[in-house]
Design a protein around this motif. Structure first.
Motif, PDB file in Angstrom:
ATOM      1  N   LYS A   1      39.921  49.112  43.686  1.00 25.58           N
ATOM      2  CA  LYS A   1      41.291  48.986  43.203  1.00 25.58           C
ATOM      3  C   LYS A   1      41.650  47.518  42.980  1.00 25.58           C
ATOM      4  N   PHE A   2      42.092  47.207  41.754  1.00 23.89           N
ATOM      5  CA  PHE A   2      42.525  45.850  41.432  1.00 23.89           C
ATOM      6  C   PHE A   2      44.043  45.815  41.327  1.00 23.89           C
ATOM      7  N   PRO A   3      44.716  44.928  42.068  1.00 25.70           N
ATOM      8  CA  PRO A   3      46.187  44.885  42.049  1.00 25.70           C
ATOM      9  C   PRO A   3      46.723  44.161  40.821  1.00 25.70           C
ATOM     10  N   LEU A   4      47.787  44.686  40.234  1.00 23.64           N
ATOM     11  CA  LEU A   4      48.393  44.038  39.078  1.00 23.64           C
ATOM     12  C   LEU A   4      49.017  42.696  39.436  1.00 23.64           C
ATOM     13  N   ALA A   5      49.230  42.464  40.719  1.00 18.84           N
ATOM     14  CA  ALA A   5      49.746  41.160  41.150  1.00 18.84           C
ATOM     15  C   ALA A   5      48.775  40.042  40.808  1.00 18.84           C
ATOM     16  N   GLY A   6      47.513  40.361  40.540  1.00 19.65           N
ATOM     17  CA  GLY A   6      46.520  39.373  40.161  1.00 19.65           C
ATOM     18  C   GLY A   6      46.361  39.219  38.664  1.00 19.65           C
ATOM     19  N   ASN A   7      47.233  39.854  37.888  1.00 19.34           N
ATOM     20  CA  ASN A   7      47.131  39.814  36.430  1.00 19.34           C
ATOM     21  C   ASN A   7      48.221  38.905  35.854  1.00 19.34           C
ATOM     22  N   GLY A   8      47.823  37.919  35.062  1.00 19.98           N
ATOM     23  CA  GLY A   8      48.763  36.950  34.530  1.00 19.98           C
ATOM     24  C   GLY A   8      49.839  37.554  33.653  1.00 19.98           C
ATOM     25  N   ARG A   9      49.471  38.513  32.826  1.00 21.23           N
ATOM     26  CA  ARG A   9      50.457  39.125  31.931  1.00 21.23           C
ATOM     27  C   ARG A   9      51.484  39.923  32.727  1.00 21.23           C
ATOM     28  N   ALA A  10      51.055  40.632  33.750  1.00 17.94           N
ATOM     29  CA  ALA A  10      51.988  41.372  34.592  1.00 17.94           C
ATOM     30  C   ALA A  10      52.968  40.416  35.268  1.00 17.94           C
ATOM     31  N   LEU A  11      52.464  39.264  35.703  1.00 13.22           N
ATOM     32  CA  LEU A  11      53.338  38.256  36.315  1.00 13.22           C
ATOM     33  C   LEU A  11      54.371  37.754  35.312  1.00 13.22           C
ATOM     34  N   SER A  12      53.926  37.495  34.089  1.00 11.08           N
ATOM     35  CA  SER A  12      54.852  36.971  33.079  1.00 11.08           C
ATOM     36  C   SER A  12      55.890  38.003  32.659  1.00 11.08           C
TER      37      SER A  12
ATOM     38  N   GLU B   1      43.217  43.084  30.784  1.00 12.51           N
ATOM     39  CA  GLU B   1      42.302  42.315  31.624  1.00 12.51           C
ATOM     40  C   GLU B   1      42.183  42.906  33.029  1.00 12.51           C
ATOM     41  N   SER B   2      43.221  43.618  33.455  1.00 11.66           N
ATOM     42  CA  SER B   2      43.175  44.219  34.796  1.00 11.66           C
ATOM     43  C   SER B   2      42.085  45.284  34.880  1.00 11.66           C
ATOM     44  N   ILE B   3      41.775  45.935  33.759  1.00 11.47           N
ATOM     45  CA  ILE B   3      40.687  46.910  33.731  1.00 11.47           C
ATOM     46  C   ILE B   3      39.340  46.180  33.838  1.00 11.47           C
ATOM     47  N   MET B   4      39.206  45.070  33.131  1.00  9.84           N
ATOM     48  CA  MET B   4      37.991  44.258  33.240  1.00  9.84           C
ATOM     49  C   MET B   4      37.826  43.736  34.666  1.00  9.84           C
ATOM     50  N   ASP B   5      38.919  43.292  35.271  1.00  7.21           N
ATOM     51  CA  ASP B   5      38.861  42.796  36.647  1.00  7.21           C
ATOM     52  C   ASP B   5      38.462  43.898  37.621  1.00  7.21           C
ATOM     53  N   ALA B   6      38.968  45.107  37.387  1.00  8.03           N
ATOM     54  CA  ALA B   6      38.586  46.229  38.242  1.00  8.03           C
ATOM     55  C   ALA B   6      37.099  46.533  38.104  1.00  8.03           C
TER      56      ALA B   6
ATOM     57  N   GLY C   1      30.952  43.929  42.409  1.00  2.79           N
ATOM     58  CA  GLY C   1      30.886  42.942  43.489  1.00  2.79           C
ATOM     59  C   GLY C   1      30.977  41.527  42.994  1.00  2.79           C
ATOM     60  N   GLN C   2      31.556  41.330  41.802  1.00  2.00           N
ATOM     61  CA  GLN C   2      31.655  39.996  41.212  1.00  2.00           C
ATOM     62  C   GLN C   2      33.095  39.705  40.756  1.00  2.00           C
ATOM     63  N   PRO C   3      34.080  39.917  41.625  1.00  2.00           N
ATOM     64  CA  PRO C   3      35.475  39.716  41.203  1.00  2.00           C
ATOM     65  C   PRO C   3      35.800  38.247  41.016  1.00  2.00           C
ATOM     66  N   ILE C   4      36.554  37.966  39.957  1.00  2.00           N
ATOM     67  CA  ILE C   4      37.005  36.599  39.692  1.00  2.00           C
ATOM     68  C   ILE C   4      38.435  36.388  40.219  1.00  2.00           C
ATOM     69  N   HIS C   5      39.292  37.384  40.011  1.00  6.46           N
ATOM     70  CA  HIS C   5      40.717  37.192  40.248  1.00  6.46           C
ATOM     71  C   HIS C   5      41.259  37.913  41.472  1.00  6.46           C
ATOM     72  N   THR C   6      40.410  38.260  42.396  1.00  8.15           N
ATOM     73  CA  THR C   6      40.890  38.838  43.648  1.00  8.15           C
ATOM     74  C   THR C   6      39.909  38.466  44.750  1.00  8.15           C
TER      75      THR C   6
END
Length: 470
Positions: free
Chosen positions: A382-393, A454-459, A465-470
């Protein structure tokens, strides 16, 4: 009733013009059939006229209203926001519903689909009688038919529909904005409409008979909706049995039982949203010899064919979820099978389900529990949307993207999304499941930045096992 030599001959008949019927008619026409569409109401059926489309319009109106109330957070100061609900309803009807229904009618004409306005009844498996009004009608013979008559709200014996006790159609067409609204039933329709009116300023209470609302979604997704409801002062009462209603010209008082105690609630209106029943009980199916189950659903094979080989059925009148996109999908399969394709068949694995709550919820394929029950060695990430730049903006960081994958191959078996634009994002994951893609395939796909996608790519990277943004 006139039959025999006086009956007009038709080739392919489609009964009903909702997202199942009109799609079936157009696709069959594209495949060379001479198609006649029979519709007793407005072109577009429930979905376009009094369902999916107008409800999303009201949801959007509520979102715009809430945005204006919260704009000071972004440094935007506004004067007091007010709502002219009659103007809101006029926008919904004139700028959203009408252009869509007129557009569908034009598409039918463009594809040379003939339209008959009337109510169809089977005389036998190759004959229909259509009543144009209370007195006039015409009998037609046909070679092939697709039944797409849709469904209607279930009415409770203790809550008969009237001015103050209303169904989804009624609540979408109120001329006034209720101060208080009681919603009986916390499924898709009940929660969506509860959220829409809550955002418009109505005090809403949901009475749900089960131990949670939105039983079709996983608990951690539903929890986010419940938290949002609390922030909007929506009261959710679970394990509640609605027993009776008393009303006057202005209000309705509902008596319900929860936790062994009887309680009462008063509101301007009560929305009864406890499910829908198929429109199969008054069209002569028994006369035509078409088999239904005890709930009235027509039994069909993987092509939508009934026990009468020349008659197909699709949408809400066949078993499965009552989803507009399911009806459209089945429509294309049935039209192809009717036109001679032997390989056409339904496959529901990549069928998404979406609820337009706040946050939006979407699911496709298997949950982790379902995948394991099917024998897969499944894991979820599970990747949190809190780690997504567009969601933050967008100031909308509530939610997550979850991928369910096979442990060794990383093949995507399912996905769940809770958050902003979940209804749009889920399509990429449906495509992945449909084509047997892996997490590597998604991780190696370049996603634009900044984007919610991008959140799908991050997930997917999390799966590897290679997360960049979490």
């Amino acid at each position: 009733m006139v039959v025999g030599d006086f009956a007009e001959e038709l080739q392919t008949v489609v009964i009903g013009s909702g997202p199942g019927g009109y799609v079936a008619a157009i696709r069959a026409a594209q495949l060379g059939q001479k198609v006649t569409l029979i519709e007793r109401g407005n072109i577009g059926g429930v979905c376009l006229n009094v369902g999916c489309i107008p409800s999303k319009a009201l949801i959007h109106a509520g979102e715009e209203y809430q945005t204006s109330l919260d704009s000071s957070l972004l440094g935007i100061e506004t004067k007091e926001t007010t709502i002219d609900f009659k103007k809101t309803q006029a926008w919904k009807d004139e700028k959203v519903v009408r252009p869509l229904t007129k557009g569908v009618e034009q598409l039918l004409k463009k594809n040379q689909v003939s339209i008959i306005k009337g109510e169809a009844y089977f005389v036998n498996s190759q004959t229909l009688h259509v009543m144009f009004d209370d007195e006039k009608g015409q009998t037609y013979t046909f070679e092939k038919a697709i039944i797409a008559t849709g469904s209607r709200p279930i009415e409770l014996s203790s809550f008969k529909f009237n001015k103050r006790i209303i169904d989804s159609t009624g609540v979408l067409n109120l001329s006034e904005l209720p101060k208080k609204l009681i919603v009986i039933g916390g499924g898709y329709i009940g929660t969506e409409l509860a959220g829409a009116y809550a955002k418009l300023g109505t005090e809403v209470t949901i009475l749900e008979g089960m131990d949670q609302i939105l039983m079709g979604f996983e608990k951690d997704m539903v929890k986010l909706v419940e938290q949002n409801f609390k922030s909007k002062n929506v009261k959710v009462i679970t394990n509640a049995l609605a027993k009776k209603a008393e009303q006057d010209d202005q209000h309705v008082t509902v008596t319900y039982e929860a936790n062994g105690k009887e309680e009462q609630l008063e509101a301007d209106y009560v929305l009864v949203s406890v499910g829908r029943r198929p429109n199969t009980d008054d069209i002569g199916l028994d006369i035509a010899g078409i088999e239904t189950d005890e709930k009235g659903f027509i039994q069909v094979d993987e092509q939508g064919r009934t026990n009468k080989k020349n008659i197909f059925a699709i949408g809400d009148i066949v078993p499965g979820l009552a989803l507009a996109h399911k009806a459209s999908y089945e429509a294309k399969v049935a039209a192809e099978a009717l036109s001679g394709s032997k390989g056409a068949a339904v496959d529901y694995l990549a069928m998404p389900a979406v609820c337009f709550t706040d946050p939006e919820l979407a699911t496709v394929g298997y949950t982790e529990k379902e995948a394991k029950a099917k024998g897969f060695d499944a894991v979820s990430n599970k990747f949190p949307l809190a780690g997504n730049g567009r969601a933050l903006s967008l100031n909308q960081t509530t939610g997550f993207v979850r991928l369910v994958t096979e442990k060794e191959s990383h093949t995507i078996l399912g996905a769940q999304i809770a958050g902003v634009s979940a209804s749009d994002l889920i399509a990429e994951l449906g495509l992945a499941i449909e084509n047997g893609l892996t997490a590597e395939d998604i991780a190696l796909t370049i996603h634009s930045h900044p984007s919610l996608g991008e959140s799908i790519m991050d997930a997917a990277e999390l799966v590897l096992g290679q997360p960049i943004h979490t």
